[in-house]
Every structure is written in C-alpha cells, then in structure tokens.
Scaffold this motif. Sequence first.
Motif, PDB file in Angstrom:
ATOM      1  N   ILE A   8       1.009  -1.144   0.024  1.00  0.00           N
ATOM      2  CA  ILE A   8       0.070  -0.034  -0.104  1.00  0.00           C
ATOM      3  C   ILE A   8       0.767   1.210  -0.006  1.00  0.00           C
ATOM      4  O   ILE A   8       1.502   1.593   1.044  1.00  0.00           O
ATOM      5  N   THR A   9       0.958   1.805  -1.008  1.00  0.00           N
ATOM      6  CA  THR A   9       1.819   3.102  -1.463  1.00  0.00           C
ATOM      7  C   THR A   9       1.181   4.680  -1.127  1.00  0.00           C
ATOM      8  O   THR A   9       1.521   5.359  -0.776  1.00  0.00           O
ATOM      9  N   HIS A  10      -0.184   4.607  -1.455  1.00  0.00           N
ATOM     10  CA  HIS A  10      -0.839   5.837  -1.410  1.00  0.00           C
ATOM     11  C   HIS A  10      -2.448   5.524  -1.124  1.00  0.00           C
ATOM     12  O   HIS A  10      -3.069   4.444  -1.049  1.00  0.00           O
ATOM     13  N   ARG A  11      -2.909   6.520  -0.166  1.00  0.00           N
ATOM     14  CA  ARG A  11      -4.156   6.522   0.240  1.00  0.00           C
ATOM     15  C   ARG A  11      -4.875   8.021  -0.145  1.00  0.00           C
ATOM     16  O   ARG A  11      -4.517   8.862   0.204  1.00  0.00           O
ATOM     17  N   PHE A  12      -6.053   7.779  -0.861  1.00  0.00           N
ATOM     18  CA  PHE A  12      -6.793   8.961  -1.152  1.00  0.00           C
ATOM     19  C   PHE A  12      -8.284   8.930  -0.402  1.00  0.00           C
ATOM     20  O   PHE A  12      -8.542   7.782  -0.348  1.00  0.00           O
ATOM     21  N   SER A  13      -8.771  10.027  -0.076  1.00  0.00           N
ATOM     22  CA  SER A  13     -10.309   9.978   0.261  1.00  0.00           C
ATOM     23  C   SER A  13     -11.218   9.686  -1.025  1.00  0.00           C
ATOM     24  O   SER A  13     -10.564  10.141  -2.347  1.00  0.00           O
ATOM     25  N   PHE A  14     -12.261   9.458  -0.886  1.00  0.00           N
ATOM     26  CA  PHE A  14     -13.135   9.213  -2.011  1.00  0.00           C
ATOM     27  C   PHE A  14     -13.517  10.467  -2.864  1.00  0.00           C
ATOM     28  O   PHE A  14     -13.493  10.247  -3.994  1.00  0.00           O
ATOM     29  N   ASP A  15     -13.356  11.695  -2.225  1.00  0.00           N
ATOM     30  CA  ASP A  15     -13.577  12.994  -2.863  1.00  0.00           C
ATOM     31  C   ASP A  15     -12.222  13.264  -4.095  1.00  0.00           C
ATOM     32  O   ASP A  15     -12.525  13.759  -4.852  1.00  0.00           O
ATOM     33  N   GLU A  16     -11.088  12.627  -3.305  1.00  0.00           N
ATOM     34  CA  GLU A  16     -10.049  12.615  -4.370  1.00  0.00           C
ATOM     35  C   GLU A  16      -9.871  11.506  -5.275  1.00  0.00           C
ATOM     36  O   GLU A  16      -8.709  11.474  -5.831  1.00  0.00           O
ATOM     37  N   LEU A  17     -10.799  10.837  -5.736  1.00  0.00           N
ATOM     38  CA  LEU A  17     -10.845   9.770  -6.632  1.00  0.00           C
ATOM     39  C   LEU A  17     -10.332  10.051  -8.183  1.00  0.00           C
ATOM     40  O   LEU A  17      -9.408   9.557  -8.392  1.00  0.00           O
ATOM     41  N   GLU A  18     -10.285  11.293  -8.501  1.00  0.00           N
ATOM     42  CA  GLU A  18      -9.861  11.955  -9.738  1.00  0.00           C
ATOM     43  C   GLU A  18      -8.283  11.904  -9.454  1.00  0.00           C
ATOM     44  O   GLU A  18      -7.473  11.278 -10.592  1.00  0.00           O
ATOM     45  N   ARG A  19      -7.946  12.468  -8.656  1.00  0.00           N
ATOM     46  CA  ARG A  19      -6.530  12.738  -8.321  1.00  0.00           C
ATOM     47  C   ARG A  19      -5.992  11.078  -8.187  1.00  0.00           C
ATOM     48  O   ARG A  19      -4.760  10.796  -8.528  1.00  0.00           O
ATOM     49  N   ALA A  20      -6.509  10.155  -7.531  1.00  0.00           N
ATOM     50  CA  ALA A  20      -6.155   8.836  -7.354  1.00  0.00           C
ATOM     51  C   ALA A  20      -5.973   8.092  -8.748  1.00  0.00           C
ATOM     52  O   ALA A  20      -4.846   7.533  -8.798  1.00  0.00           O
TER      53      ALA A  20
ATOM     54  N   GLN B 130      -5.514   9.850 -11.587  1.00  0.00           N
ATOM     55  CA  GLN B 130      -4.399  10.431 -12.173  1.00  0.00           C
ATOM     56  C   GLN B 130      -3.085   9.784 -11.709  1.00  0.00           C
ATOM     57  O   GLN B 130      -2.041   9.434 -12.694  1.00  0.00           O
ATOM     58  N   LEU B 131      -2.829   9.592 -10.756  1.00  0.00           N
ATOM     59  CA  LEU B 131      -1.627   9.004 -10.186  1.00  0.00           C
ATOM     60  C   LEU B 131      -1.383   7.591 -10.688  1.00  0.00           C
ATOM     61  O   LEU B 131      -0.274   7.243 -11.088  1.00  0.00           O
ATOM     62  N   ALA B 132      -2.700   6.832 -10.789  1.00  0.00           N
ATOM     63  CA  ALA B 132      -2.545   5.514 -11.295  1.00  0.00           C
ATOM     64  C   ALA B 132      -2.057   5.378 -12.733  1.00  0.00           C
ATOM     65  O   ALA B 132      -1.287   4.356 -13.031  1.00  0.00           O
ATOM     66  N   ILE B 133      -2.654   6.319 -13.399  1.00  0.00           N
ATOM     67  CA  ILE B 133      -2.278   6.267 -14.908  1.00  0.00           C
ATOM     68  C   ILE B 133      -0.949   6.947 -15.251  1.00  0.00           C
ATOM     69  O   ILE B 133      -0.282   6.902 -16.543  1.00  0.00           O
ATOM     70  N   ASP B 134      -0.290   7.604 -14.276  1.00  0.00           N
ATOM     71  CA  ASP B 134       1.098   8.501 -14.465  1.00  0.00           C
ATOM     72  C   ASP B 134       2.346   7.602 -14.468  1.00  0.00           C
ATOM     73  O   ASP B 134       2.779   7.059 -13.439  1.00  0.00           O
ATOM     74  N   GLU B 135       2.901   7.579 -15.602  1.00  0.00           N
ATOM     75  CA  GLU B 135       3.731   6.406 -16.037  1.00  0.00           C
ATOM     76  C   GLU B 135       5.361   6.884 -15.673  1.00  0.00           C
ATOM     77  O   GLU B 135       5.960   6.343 -15.164  1.00  0.00           O
ATOM     78  N   THR B 136       5.282   8.354 -15.392  1.00  0.00           N
ATOM     79  CA  THR B 136       6.427   8.603 -14.609  1.00  0.00           C
ATOM     80  C   THR B 136       6.523   8.255 -13.174  1.00  0.00           C
ATOM     81  O   THR B 136       7.630   8.486 -12.596  1.00  0.00           O
ATOM     82  N   LYS B 137       5.692   7.931 -12.716  1.00  0.00           N
ATOM     83  CA  LYS B 137       5.430   7.709 -11.174  1.00  0.00           C
ATOM     84  C   LYS B 137       5.957   6.154 -10.887  1.00  0.00           C
ATOM     85  O   LYS B 137       5.506   5.723  -9.733  1.00  0.00           O
ATOM     86  N   MET B 138       5.939   5.527 -11.941  1.00  0.00           N
ATOM     87  CA  MET B 138       5.875   3.921 -11.840  1.00  0.00           C
ATOM     88  C   MET B 138       6.998   3.640 -10.638  1.00  0.00           C
ATOM     89  O   MET B 138       6.522   2.733 -10.005  1.00  0.00           O
ATOM     90  N   GLY B 139       8.248   4.411 -10.466  1.00  0.00           N
ATOM     91  CA  GLY B 139       8.950   3.773  -9.490  1.00  0.00           C
ATOM     92  C   GLY B 139       8.644   4.061  -7.987  1.00  0.00           C
ATOM     93  O   GLY B 139       9.512   4.275  -7.207  1.00  0.00           O
ATOM     94  N   GLU B 140       7.473   4.480  -7.876  1.00  0.00           N
ATOM     95  CA  GLU B 140       7.124   4.832  -6.286  1.00  0.00           C
ATOM     96  C   GLU B 140       5.581   4.460  -5.858  1.00  0.00           C
ATOM     97  O   GLU B 140       5.092   4.983  -4.876  1.00  0.00           O
ATOM     98  N   LYS B 141       4.983   3.856  -6.627  1.00  0.00           N
ATOM     99  CA  LYS B 141       3.642   3.398  -6.350  1.00  0.00           C
ATOM    100  C   LYS B 141       3.507   1.942  -6.844  1.00  0.00           C
ATOM    101  O   LYS B 141       4.140   1.205  -7.459  1.00  0.00           O
ATOM    102  N   MET B 142       2.611   1.419  -5.859  1.00  0.00           N
ATOM    103  CA  MET B 142       1.954   0.047  -5.965  1.00  0.00           C
ATOM    104  C   MET B 142       0.663  -0.020  -5.854  1.00  0.00           C
ATOM    105  O   MET B 142      -0.092   0.453  -6.746  1.00  0.00           O
ATOM    106  N   LYS B 143       0.050  -0.429  -4.625  1.00  0.00           N
ATOM    107  CA  LYS B 143      -1.269  -0.177  -4.517  1.00  0.00           C
ATOM    108  C   LYS B 143      -1.910   1.047  -4.189  1.00  0.00           C
ATOM    109  O   LYS B 143      -1.337   1.377  -2.924  1.00  0.00           O
ATOM    110  N   ILE B 144      -2.732   1.459  -4.855  1.00  0.00           N
ATOM    111  CA  ILE B 144      -3.544   2.823  -4.333  1.00  0.00           C
ATOM    112  C   ILE B 144      -4.875   2.614  -3.722  1.00  0.00           C
ATOM    113  O   ILE B 144      -5.530   1.991  -4.493  1.00  0.00           O
ATOM    114  N   LEU B 145      -5.026   3.160  -2.559  1.00  0.00           N
ATOM    115  CA  LEU B 145      -6.380   2.758  -2.017  1.00  0.00           C
ATOM    116  C   LEU B 145      -7.237   4.031  -1.875  1.00  0.00           C
ATOM    117  O   LEU B 145      -6.690   5.216  -1.955  1.00  0.00           O
ATOM    118  N   VAL B 146      -8.421   3.938  -1.973  1.00  0.00           N
ATOM    119  CA  VAL B 146      -9.577   5.018  -1.742  1.00  0.00           C
ATOM    120  C   VAL B 146     -10.401   4.544  -0.466  1.00  0.00           C
ATOM    121  O   VAL B 146     -11.017   3.704  -0.364  1.00  0.00           O
TER     122      VAL B 146
END
Length: 344
Positions: A312-324, A326-342
């Motif tokens: 678990i690398t990131h947690r967002f609130s439901f309101d921030e789903l759009e941001r969550a 956007q992070l999930a599709i960001d290929e430049t952040k591959m080296g710092e993310k695994m499972k993103i939870l809302v």
Amino acid sequence: MKRARLTAIEELTFEDVDKPSPEEREVTIEVKVCGICGSDVHTFQGKHPFVHPPIVLGHEFSGVVDEVGDRVDNFRPGDRVTVEPNLPCGACYNCRHGRYNICENLQVIGNVGYDGAFAEFITVPADRVVPIPDGITYDQAALIEPAAVGVHGVRASEGEIGDRVIVFGAGTIGLSILSSVRAAGAKQVVVSDLSDYRLKIAEELGGDVTYNPSRSARDLEDLVLDTFDGSKADIIYDCVGVEETINEAISVARKGSQIVLLGVPEGNLNVNMAFLQDRELEIKGSLMYVRKDFHEAIELIHGGKFKVDKLITHRFSFDELERAFQLAIDETKMGEKMKILVEF
Ligand SMILES: [Zn+2]
Ligand SMILES: [Zn+2]
C-alpha cells in the motif's frame, strides 16, 4: 449517497443517488476502502478490450454490512466484510463443475455488467459476501481480492514443496504469487521486474534473488542456473504477459515444467512454440479465483504470510478519486507506487 461513475474515457462524474436497498437475497454494504486495480486503470484510459464507460468501477473493496434482505440470515448489519466480485451464472458447464471463475456468462462487479464500489454504498448478492476476521484491517481487506488471484494461480499449477520458482512481474499479482508460493513450500524464488522499487518490495516479501533485465549485465538463464544449482526453473509464473517475458520463461523453464500465465497479453504474441513441443512444456492460463482461494488469501494475510501493508503506497479520500486515478495512470511515477487505496 455519492457514487462516482466513469462517464467517458478519463472522465469521472460524481452522482447523487438514493442509497440502494437490498432485495430478498442481497446485502447492502457501506464501503470503507476500495483499491484501484490495473483493470480499473485500463478501463479509465479506454484501453480495456471489453469494459467501457459508462460504469462505476471498483471491485477490490471492504466494508460494513448496512442492511440485509429478508431472506439473508448469515449476515447482520455491522458485520465486517469483503466481496468476491465474480457473478457466475451457475448453470454452464464450468459453473456446474466448480470452475465458476471461467463461467461462460461471467459478470464481474465493477467490471463486467455490474456497477462497482466507488460508491458510498453498494448492494450485492449475499452469496458473494465474505466475512473478514477482526485481525484484518479494512485496508488489508481491500487486498484480499488480488491476493486470491495469486492463490488461485498457485493452486492452478502443479507446483510442489521444494520447487524452484521464477515470477515475472513484481506488481500486486506477482507479489501475491510470491507470497502464495512461499507459503506453499517453494524452496527458492527468483523475481524479475523492470522496476528496482518493486524488486525491493519483492525482497521484503521473501524473494530470494531479484533480477532487473534493464540493468543487469548477465542474462537471466545464467543467473537461474547459478541460483538453482545448475537447474532451470520447476515452475514459472508470468504476471506480465508480453512476448519478451513469455519467451524468457520458455528459455529458463526446466524440460517438462509448467508456465502459468496470469498477465493479460495484448493481441497475438510471437512465442517460440518449437521449444514448447521439444521440451514438453505446458503453458496454462489462470483467471481470477473461486471461494476457497478467497478464504486462503484471508488466511495468508491474517497469518502474516502475505504482508499486504508493504504494497500500500498511497491513500486517497473518495473525494480525491480523480487525483487517485491520475496518479494510477502516471507512468513517470512507476518507481514509487504499488497499490493505491481509496478510503471512504
Ligand atoms: Zn483487480
Ligand atoms: Zn456459468
């Protein structure tokens, strides 16, 4: 209540709708945590071969029972639960033979034909609801579903205690395989991935040797022979599904061994079938899970054999789903993310 519908490619729309009520054999769940899966990301980007907007995504979730239908007697409001999201028809050949994960008419919550859990409440058939033990957090419970994919992959294979194993891909599914195969008694596990960040997590979860083909000077075959005392691999799990990894898998597979395919290949691949024939190799697909895989996944997590918190690398609130997303599709952040939870 609020619900987030994918209304077009990369377009999430928050809807205000009535809270759903359960039919006789349904359960309404207040969603606590929902993970973003690779298939959600593909659908979000319009890259999924058969799931398209409009749909409410989200199938890796945990929550609390809010209300049960009149004919549901095994759940009560307040129960902590997760959901096995496949909705098999119950009538086709595979359903009748216990392999409902490959039902001919399969629907999947948040994926195929049924709205998912990026919503404050969701109503599902009671027979899809799985209780979770007190020792598991809601965050951890949102990883039971991907863990069950790994458990099923290991069960689908002909692995044995003492096997020497290679896992291609150290994403959530690859790491689920790693933990499952460890629990099943593998002697040594080599994990290959293009990301050092992911390989570090693989080491923390019990991978013996990690391999990054983009950075290593030696080829994998060499490393495998060295690590496995002159032998090739007894069993290989491909959680990537591209030509390079499948051909690499064939080259490092012991004669007469098995390659289990969990990655989703895109289109037709150019794979060396001559080696398959000559070495009596077997390539076997593995899809989703059945209920016993879910129970096994819960035990792995509960018993500390699959340390899902490390994923678990990131947690967002439901309101921030759009941001969550956007992070999930960001290929430049591959080296710092695994499972993103809302979280709700
Ligand atoms: Zn998933
Ligand atoms: Zn069926």
